[in-house]
Design an enzyme around this catalytic site. Structure first.
Site, PDB file in Angstrom:
ATOM      1  N   ILE A  39      -0.400  10.626 -18.030  1.00 45.70           N
ATOM      2  CA  ILE A  39       0.750  11.449 -17.210  1.00 45.70           C
ATOM      3  C   ILE A  39      -0.033  12.553 -16.534  1.00 45.70           C
ATOM      4  O   ILE A  39       0.406  13.038 -15.252  1.00 45.70           O
ATOM      5  CB  ILE A  39       1.746  12.075 -18.406  1.00 45.70           C
ATOM      6  N   LYS A  42      -1.263  11.364 -13.178  1.00 43.82           N
ATOM      7  CA  LYS A  42      -0.175  11.095 -12.325  1.00 43.82           C
ATOM      8  C   LYS A  42       0.460  12.363 -11.548  1.00 43.82           C
ATOM      9  O   LYS A  42       0.842  12.492 -10.515  1.00 43.82           O
ATOM     10  CB  LYS A  42       1.159  10.394 -12.876  1.00 43.82           C
ATOM     11  N   GLN A  86       7.133   6.287 -19.380  1.00 43.64           N
ATOM     12  CA  GLN A  86       5.735   6.111 -19.815  1.00 43.64           C
ATOM     13  C   GLN A  86       5.711   4.985 -20.961  1.00 43.64           C
ATOM     14  O   GLN A  86       6.400   5.505 -22.106  1.00 43.64           O
ATOM     15  CB  GLN A  86       4.943   7.381 -20.133  1.00 43.64           C
ATOM     16  N   LEU A  87       4.852   4.118 -20.903  1.00 43.60           N
ATOM     17  CA  LEU A  87       4.847   3.044 -22.224  1.00 43.60           C
ATOM     18  C   LEU A  87       3.437   3.293 -22.659  1.00 43.60           C
ATOM     19  O   LEU A  87       2.468   3.479 -21.935  1.00 43.60           O
ATOM     20  CB  LEU A  87       5.239   1.848 -21.489  1.00 43.60           C
ATOM     21  N   ASP A 111       8.038   1.851 -11.053  1.00 43.28           N
ATOM     22  CA  ASP A 111       6.942   0.910 -11.871  1.00 43.28           C
ATOM     23  C   ASP A 111       7.374  -0.501 -11.752  1.00 43.28           C
ATOM     24  O   ASP A 111       6.260  -1.244 -11.975  1.00 43.28           O
ATOM     25  CB  ASP A 111       7.123   1.529 -13.304  1.00 43.28           C
ATOM     26  N   SER A 160       1.058 -11.126 -18.620  1.00 42.52           N
ATOM     27  CA  SER A 160       1.646 -10.042 -18.989  1.00 42.52           C
ATOM     28  C   SER A 160       2.806  -9.796 -17.927  1.00 42.52           C
ATOM     29  O   SER A 160       2.722  -9.923 -16.765  1.00 42.52           O
ATOM     30  CB  SER A 160       0.755  -8.777 -19.355  1.00 42.52           C
ATOM     31  N   SER A 183      -5.310 -17.045 -22.524  1.00 46.79           N
ATOM     32  CA  SER A 183      -6.131 -17.194 -23.640  1.00 46.79           C
ATOM     33  C   SER A 183      -6.001 -18.607 -24.192  1.00 46.79           C
ATOM     34  O   SER A 183      -6.984 -19.007 -24.946  1.00 46.79           O
ATOM     35  CB  SER A 183      -5.806 -16.157 -24.752  1.00 46.79           C
ATOM     36  N   GLY A 259     -12.924   3.293 -12.942  1.00 50.20           N
ATOM     37  CA  GLY A 259     -12.744   3.639 -11.548  1.00 50.20           C
ATOM     38  C   GLY A 259     -12.299   2.786 -10.620  1.00 50.20           C
ATOM     39  O   GLY A 259     -12.453   2.994  -9.281  1.00 50.20           O
ATOM     40  N   SER A 373      49.677  24.439   0.894  1.00 53.63           N
ATOM     41  CA  SER A 373      49.012  23.214  -0.151  1.00 53.63           C
ATOM     42  C   SER A 373      48.737  22.016   0.776  1.00 53.63           C
ATOM     43  O   SER A 373      47.667  21.463   0.966  1.00 53.63           O
ATOM     44  CB  SER A 373      49.538  22.784  -1.124  1.00 53.63           C
TER      45      SER A 373
END
Length: 921
Positions: A39, A42, A86-87, A111, A160, A183, A259, A373
């Protein structure tokens, strides 16, 4: 490179739309170290680029409901363009992560994790969705190589939802031939060896070996893994999913770990936020609402008000709130068509510039009213639905007494109404009922206190007022305030002397000085004078009293003039209900009832949101009498509306009765307390009323108009314009430009309307415009709206009529002479006594609120036109100390109206088919 490009784009946005900044919100649950690190990266990147980033941190005790509530608020916040959760969610409570990510609005889901964005990506709708930041960063890195993706074989290792699956879709829709491995893939090395482009996101350290890789392949390594390394101080080092040292010998391009992909992921989050802000700007011009207006279907002859109201389907009120920039958690829904607005909205918007402030008033009216009015609603419909300006109407809530009595509803009329008009005219959200309860609690407390002081000795009173609870006696906060007022600086009940106890427990109210009455929101003439205390249990304590209509209660005036909950509580505590036998003021705080009043009024202080027939927003809040009170809607509604419309928008409010009463009080009382400064006065005039002022026969409700009003008579009309001339001068006296709205009736001739316009301009009006809004809605007030726009651009040299430091008599005299045209004032003995009393009690510096007939500039309702040279009699003076004004009584008047021979309720009933309301509100 990406960050520099984004920085330039943000600068361009700010230059084009001053004050605008892309907004990013990051919602975190818990306090994980790795989440805090990500965070901070970011937030640092956002600050560098010029994005306004907001980090919202919920504790690890937060429930799923807490998180969803926070998400709903951020979804509705127009200043937030990008929003991420944020997970992982670090909570002690079970939270469904997929439910949380899907709760984020797709248009803010930078995201790209919601099912809607994932679905659009899988279908190839790349221009209409947000892509998860890591795959988006990977794609940007691939583009940077200069290698064409089209036709290449791509292999993605990993499946994923965050990286693998969206990476597959992204490469596929960029025309690569894509294979996804995982996998369980038995021929992993063989599949990897075929890849021109290889993206690995398997989460296994150095799983992909260098010798597997096809020579010249592009390798993107998304893995972050820790492996033991005794040479490092931490005993471990970071590696990717690819064996970097061997792979780099075969790959043409390869990302390092760390990096490589990490910084690109953050850069893509920033890019998506900027893209979201750009989409927002394409849809919504900053400062301009994206609002849907209802199209009216006009009919001739114009149907009844309730027919028109019920023929229009109102927008859901939460939609109206969203259109004008209110957040979901700032709204308290009362069904589908009305809502309360939390005062937190004013705090959130405090740095927003105010819009233009317009007050609608009128000439001295006939008993039928001249359409203030209706004109207010017509004007806002014209400004909003036809001229596309941000505009709010702020109106008083009507009392049910006149609604069921002689007047009927107050929602406007014809094609200029607040809807649903039956909701507007009846209970609304219960504010008036809250005032009734609060007012009558005070009344009960007064008589109960007198009774208990008459029937108990000092020690008995003290024992009951400060009881022992579990062996401990303690003063309440409000009792501490009373002690301080008495000059007793003690907090231990056991330390008071007998004399101090006596001072504390005895208010010694003089029953003859009680000014506080019971109230009811019904016209009931037989409650104007009553005797209370007739039961034997009251032990002979009885007195003459009365009921007033609820809207005449000082609590209503307090509500209208308060600028927040704390200010309202202080004002409620300052209300003077009587004097003691020593001549000292007795307040609600002395009675110990202030906190209870605040509790009863805590919801009433929130403005009520409704809408007009054409879909423009309306605040309906407070409805104080325009004679013994100031006759204007709430300060809070005006303040919130002025922030919501923005600096180029308009807030149009209405002042009760004619300009000599409602407008004068709007300026000298409401604007004095609110600090707001008006830009334009709209003065409503009718040919009918001006003919009456010219000497026409009496106008009476329920009786057909004499021919003088239905046939052209320019001479009578010109003579009556003396009243119009005087009211224009009254408005200009305060330094504000005046636009005259000539409310046209079907019996008016063109020559009559043209004469009024001509004479109004000659009298000093900025402009005068014929209006047909009753029959045509906003369309019939477009010319008026354009005149108001022009007038609002001219300098407004607003000034008060008097300095509050002047003596009470001088302030009354200034109003009588300058506004009414009197030669002088005459104070009757009771009024003279009150001047001396209130000055002695410290209330002499309050503004003045004249309680006078609205049917004449003078005290005599039979005197029409613009009378001069009369002496204004002041019968009595009373104090609304909590509201903050003194009100002199001019002539006689009732604060409890009665029912006429044929009340309006004869025409009100439930529809036997729909169950809705039928009737002539």
């Amino acid at each position: 490179q990406v960050r520099e490009r984004l920085k330039s784009q943000v600068i361009e946005m700010k230059e084009k739309y001053p004050g605008f900044r892309p907004g990013l919100a990051i919602l975190q649950v818990g306090n994980r170290d790795d989440s805090n690190l990500y965070i901070n990266m970011k937030l640092k990147a956002a600050a560098e680029i010029g994005i306004s980033a907001n980090h919202i941190k919920l504790p690890n005790t937060a429930t799923e409901a807490d998180v969803l509530k926070c998400i709903a608020s951020l979804n509705g916040d127009p200043a937030v363009h990008g929003f991420i959760v944020q997970l992982p969610l670090d909570s002690d409570k079970p939270i469904n992560t997929e439910k949380i990510t899907n709760a984020v609005a797709p248009e803010k889901d930078v995201d790209g994790l919601s099912s809607i964005n994932a679905g659009k990506l899988s279908r190839g709708d790349l221009g209409d969705c947000f892509i998860p930041c890591t795959p988006k960063g990977c794609m940007e890195l691939i583009r940077q190589t200069g290698v064409q993706v089209t036709g290449k074989r791509a292999v993605v290792v990993g499946r994923s939802k965050i990286v693998g699956a969206p990476m597959h879709d992204l490469l596929l829709w960029n025309n690569a031939t894509v294979t996804t491995c995982h996998s369980k893939t038995s021929t992993l090395a063989e599949e990897v060896g075929k890849a021109d482009i290889l993206v690995v996101a398997a989460g296994k350290a150095e799983m992909v070996k260098g010798e597997w890789i096809k020579p010249g392949a592009i390798v993107i390594d998304c893995g972050i893994n820790h492996v033991p390394d005794s040479t490092k101080a931490s005993g471990k080092r970071v590696v990717g999913d690819v064996a970097y040292n061997t792979a780099k010998e075969k790959a043409s391009y390869i990302t390092p770990v760390p990096g490589g992909v990490g910084p690109m992921t953050v850069a893509m989050l920033m890019q998506s936020t900027v893209e979201s802000a750009q989409r927002f700007l394409q849809k919504f011009q900053p400062g301009k609402w994206n609002i849907y207006y209802n199209q009216l279907t006009l009919k001739m002859p114009v149907p009844s008000d309730i027919e028109i109201s019920q023929s229009c389907i109102p927008k859901p009120i939460d939609q109206v709130a969203q259109e004008v920039g209110l957040l979901p958690d700032e709204l308290e829904l009362y069904g589908q068509t009305k809502a309360k607005v939390h005062l937190s909205a004013l705090q959130r918007l405090k740095n927003q510039p105010d819009g233009k402030y317009v007050v609608v008033t009128g000439i001295t009216p006939t008993p039928l009213g001249e359409g203030k009015s209706t004109t207010t609603v017509g004007l806002v419909q014209a400004l909003g639905a036809h001229l596309h300006q941000n505009v709010f109407a702020c109106l008083r809530q009507p009392s049910q007494g006149p609604t069921f009595g002689i007047k009927g509803g107050a929602a406007g009329g014809g094609y200029c109404q607040v809807i649903p008009m039956e909701e507007f005219n009846l209970h609304l959200t219960g504010d008036i009922h809250a005032i009734t309860a609060a007012n009558n609690l005070v009344a009960a407390a007064i008589d109960a206190r007198i009774f208990h002081e008459l029937t108990q000795n000092d020690q008995a009173l003290y024992t009951r007022l400060v009881p022992s609870v579990n062996g401990v006696r303690k003063f309440s906060d409000i009792q501490i305030r009373r002690l301080q007022k008495l000059g007793i600086n003690k907090t231990d009940p056991a330390t008071l002397t007998k004399e101090e106890v006596k001072l504390f427990v005895r208010l010694d109210i003089d029953p003859g000085t009680i000014t506080w009455q019971r109230v009811l929101d019904t016209n009931d003439r037989f409650l104007r004078k009553i005797t209370i205390g007739q039961s034997p249990t009251e032990k002979g304590f009885s007195r003459m009293a009365q009921f007033d209509i609820t809207v005449s209660s000082e609590i209503m005036a307090v509500l209208a003039l308060s600028d927040g909950l704390d200010d309202m509580k202080k004002r409620l505590g300052r209300m003077v209900v009587a004097s003691s036998k020593r001549g000292e003021p007795v307040t609600t705080d002395d009675l110990g009832v202030t906190g209870a009043l605040a509790v009863l009024m805590k919801d009433a202080v929130k403005p009520n949101l409704m809408q007009t027939l054409e879909g423009t927003p309306v605040f309906v809040h407070a409805g104080p009498f325009a004679n013994i009170a100031h006759g204007n809607s709430s300060v809070l509604a005006d303040k919130i509306a002025l922030k919501l419309v923005g600096k180029d928008g308009f807030v149009v409010t209405e002042a009760g009765f004619g300009a000599d009463i409602g407008m004068e009080k709007f300026f000298n009382i409401k604007c004095r307390y609110s600090g707001l400064r008006p830009h334009v006065v709209v003065l409503v005039a009718t040919v009918r009323a001006l003919k009456m002022h010219g000497g026409g026969p009496a106008v009476t409700a329920g009786v057909p108009l004499p021919k003088e009003y239905t046939e052209e008579n320019l001479q009578l009309l010109a003579k009556g314009c003396s009243n119009l001339n005087k009211q224009i001068q009254n408005a200009r006296m305060f330094g504000v430009p005046v636009v005259v709205a000539v409310n046209a009736f079907k019996t008016d001739t063109k020559a009559e309307l043209a004469l009024v316009v001509k004479l109004a301009k000659e009298a000093g009006a900025f402009d005068a415009v014929e209006c047909t809004h009753w029959a045509e809605g906003g369309k019939g007030a477009v010319a008026l709206a354009q005149a108001v726009q022009r007038a609002s651009q001219t300098p407004s040299n607003f000034r008060f009529l008097y300095n509050v430091e002047l003596p009470v008599i001088d302030k009354i005299r200034l109003i009588a002479q300058k506004i009414y045209g009197a030669s002088d004032i005459e104070l009757l003995p009771e009024a003279q006594e009150k001047v001396a009393l209130y000055t002695k009690q410290g209330f002499g510096n309050l503004p003045i609120c004249m309680a006078k007939t609205h049917l004449s500039l003078s005290h005599d309702p039979e005197q029409k036109g613009a009378p001069t040279g009369f002496v204004l009699p002041i019968r009595d003076i009373r104090a609304s100390v909590g509201a903050g004004f003194l009100y002199p009584l001019v002539g006689t008047m009732s604060t409890m109206p009665g029912l006429p021979t044929r009340p309006c309720f004869y025409d009100i009933d439930l529809d036997p088919v729909s169950g809705g309301v039928n009737g002539l509100f």
